[in-house]
Enzyme design. Structure first.
Site, short mmCIF file in Angstrom:
data_model
loop_
_atom_site.label_atom_id
_atom_site.label_comp_id
_atom_site.label_asym_id
_atom_site.label_seq_id
_atom_site.Cartn_x
_atom_site.Cartn_y
_atom_site.Cartn_z
N LYS A 258 -10.67 -1.24 10.46
CA LYS A 258 -10.78 -2.45 9.65
C LYS A 258 -11.12 -3.69 10.47
CE LYS A 258 -7.43 -0.74 6.24
NZ LYS A 258 -8.30 -0.35 5.13
N GLN B 216 -4.59 -5.50 6.77
CA GLN B 216 -5.52 -6.44 6.14
C GLN B 216 -5.55 -7.80 6.82
OE1 GLN B 216 -7.66 -5.54 3.81
NE2 GLN B 216 -6.80 -3.48 3.72
N CYS C 122 -4.76 2.42 -3.78
CA CYS C 122 -3.52 2.93 -3.19
C CYS C 122 -2.37 1.96 -3.39
CB CYS C 122 -3.70 3.23 -1.69
SG CYS C 122 -4.82 4.61 -1.36
N HIS D 198 0.87 -1.18 0.00
CA HIS D 198 0.00 0.00 0.00
C HIS D 198 0.90 1.23 0.00
CE1 HIS D 198 -2.85 2.95 1.68
NE2 HIS D 198 -3.83 2.13 1.35
N ASP E 129 2.94 -4.66 8.20
CA ASP E 129 1.70 -3.92 8.00
C ASP E 129 0.56 -4.93 8.09
OD1 ASP E 129 -0.59 -2.80 6.93
OD2 ASP E 129 0.37 -1.99 5.14
#
Length: 404
Positions: free
Chosen positions: A224, A201, A362, A121, A198
């Site tokens: 999220k 997700q 993104c 991202h 990261d």
């Protein structure tokens, strides 16, 4: 097993209509919907204990502080951090990455290297580019193949003791690929590099253990994981957080201030300057409780069913191509239909009450790799159904007929 009707009843927005149609929400990779218990937690804070934290001796301040720190402890337990002070509250994943990238200015110099992957991202690209530009370091990129999988052999060739940190996503937001982070962490540590994951997700879909992973940093966003926007966490190993300089200066992050010199507070307050999103931090703990009550393993199993079903049904559409066909995926399907622009598909299915994301998500380098302007992305959550996927398939077929 999930009781899908009971789960859906927890989310008031799922009763809404869009353009006269029942809402079908397939933009979960962008943000999740919120259960009533999270909405109630936000309201309850402002209605009953609204006060600043850590700074007051009065009752409301103490109650708010306790609720905020209990939330930190819930998240510590959820990710299995060794210490509660290794869990920093942030505004989200982007904040967490920027905090670490800024601090690494003290550890990366000209001639060193920072490594990311081809499927990051923008939030896990731009901060590292900025760091490299500031100090004269090189940005190395792990390449990927046509399936949307990282080429691990190339990663191992690029990895040398010049690399000071590897920053990589656990799961690609655009492709759904689940990356082999355990292997990457082990190899990176072998050359003395730190590793930031990261987890924006991954946190909504799977259980993870930061001590078992042995990552140095792990960050994710509250919005999220069924929590509020403007909330999130950065996990950092105690030794690293003690070495990193503060990201921001202000109240709360200080031990003593004089005009001659300032000394900084102990962890985690050293990185939590100013008045935080108190309601968001408390409600994030509520969201984590909610997910754990359902069970991340149950969520993952059900979402894999949705992924398999959605993949099979969408591939029945003539001319539809899925972008990102990795063997290990989460419940994200990015696709295009012939030469039709993804924006046009997205606009038409929206008229039928179906929310999907269109564009580059993104992740412009991914779109450049596949030589496409973007994709239609349907991202499923545990409150979605196979019947909703059927509605998406029918809407895409209708859009294809209208636009062909």
């Amino acid at each position: 097993m999930l009781d899908i009707n009971k789960v859906r009843a927890d989310f008031p927005i799922l009763n809404e209509t869009v353009n006269g149609k029942p809402l079908v929400y397939f933009d979960n990779a962008a943000t999740s919907q919120k259960p009533q218990v999270v909405i109630d937690a936000i309201s309850a804070y402002y209605e009953t204990i609204n006060s600043n934290i850590h700074r007051g001796v009065h009752t409301l301040s103490q109650l708010a502080t306790d609720a905020y720190e209990v939330s930190r402890q819930k998240i510590q337990k959820h990710i299995n951090a060794k210490h509660a002070h290794e869990v920093l509250f942030t505004t989200g994943t982007t904040h967490g990455i920027n905090l670490v990238a800024s601090g690494f200015s003290a550890f990366v110099k000209a001639g060193d290297a920072v490594m990311i992957s081809a499927m990051e991202h923008h939030s896990n690209i731009v901060p590292w580019q900025m760091l490299c530009e500031r100090v004269g370091a090189e940005l190395l990129v792990i390449p990927m193949n046509d399936k949307g999988e990282l080429i691990i052999e190339e990663f191992e060739k690029l990895l040398t003791n010049r690399v000071k940190i590897v920053a990589i996503n656990h799961i690609s937001n655009a492709l759904g690929t689940i990356n082999p982070i355990e292997h990457i962490i082990t190899k990176a540590h072998g050359v003395g590099a730190a590793v930031l994951i990261d987890g924006a997700q991954s946190a909504p879909h799977m259980q993870f253990d930061v001590q078992q992973l042995d990552c140095d940093f792990y960050t994710f966003s509250g919005h999220k994981v069924c929590g509020p926007t403007g909330s999130g966490i950065l996990y950092g190993k105690e030794e690293w957080l003690n070495k990193l300089p503060p990201y921001q200066g202000g109240g709360e992050m200080i031990k003593e201030v004089t005009f001659a010199k300032t000394t900084y507070a102990e962890l985690p307050h050293k990185f939590e300057a100013g008045t935080p999103n108190i309601a968001g931090g408390i409600a994030l703990g509520t969201a984590i409780d909610y997910l754990n009550a359902i069970g991340l393993d149950n969520i993952n199993t059900y979402e894999q069913e949705l992924l398999q079903y959605g993949t099979e049904k969408l591939l029945e559409i003539e001319g539809l191509k899925i972008i990102g066909t990795a063997k290990n995926k989460t419940s994200v399907i990015s696709f295009n239909v012939g030469d039709i622009h993804p924006y046009d598909i997205g606009s038409i299915v929206d008229k039928m009450g179906i929310a999907v994301r269109t564009g580059h998500h993104c992740t412009q380098p991914i779109m450049d790799f596949f030589k496409i302007p973007g994709t239609v992305r349907a991202s499923f959550s545990f409150y979605n159904t196979k019947e909703e996927i059927d509605a998406l398939v029918a809407a895409v077929i209708k859009a294809q007929r209208m636009l062909s």
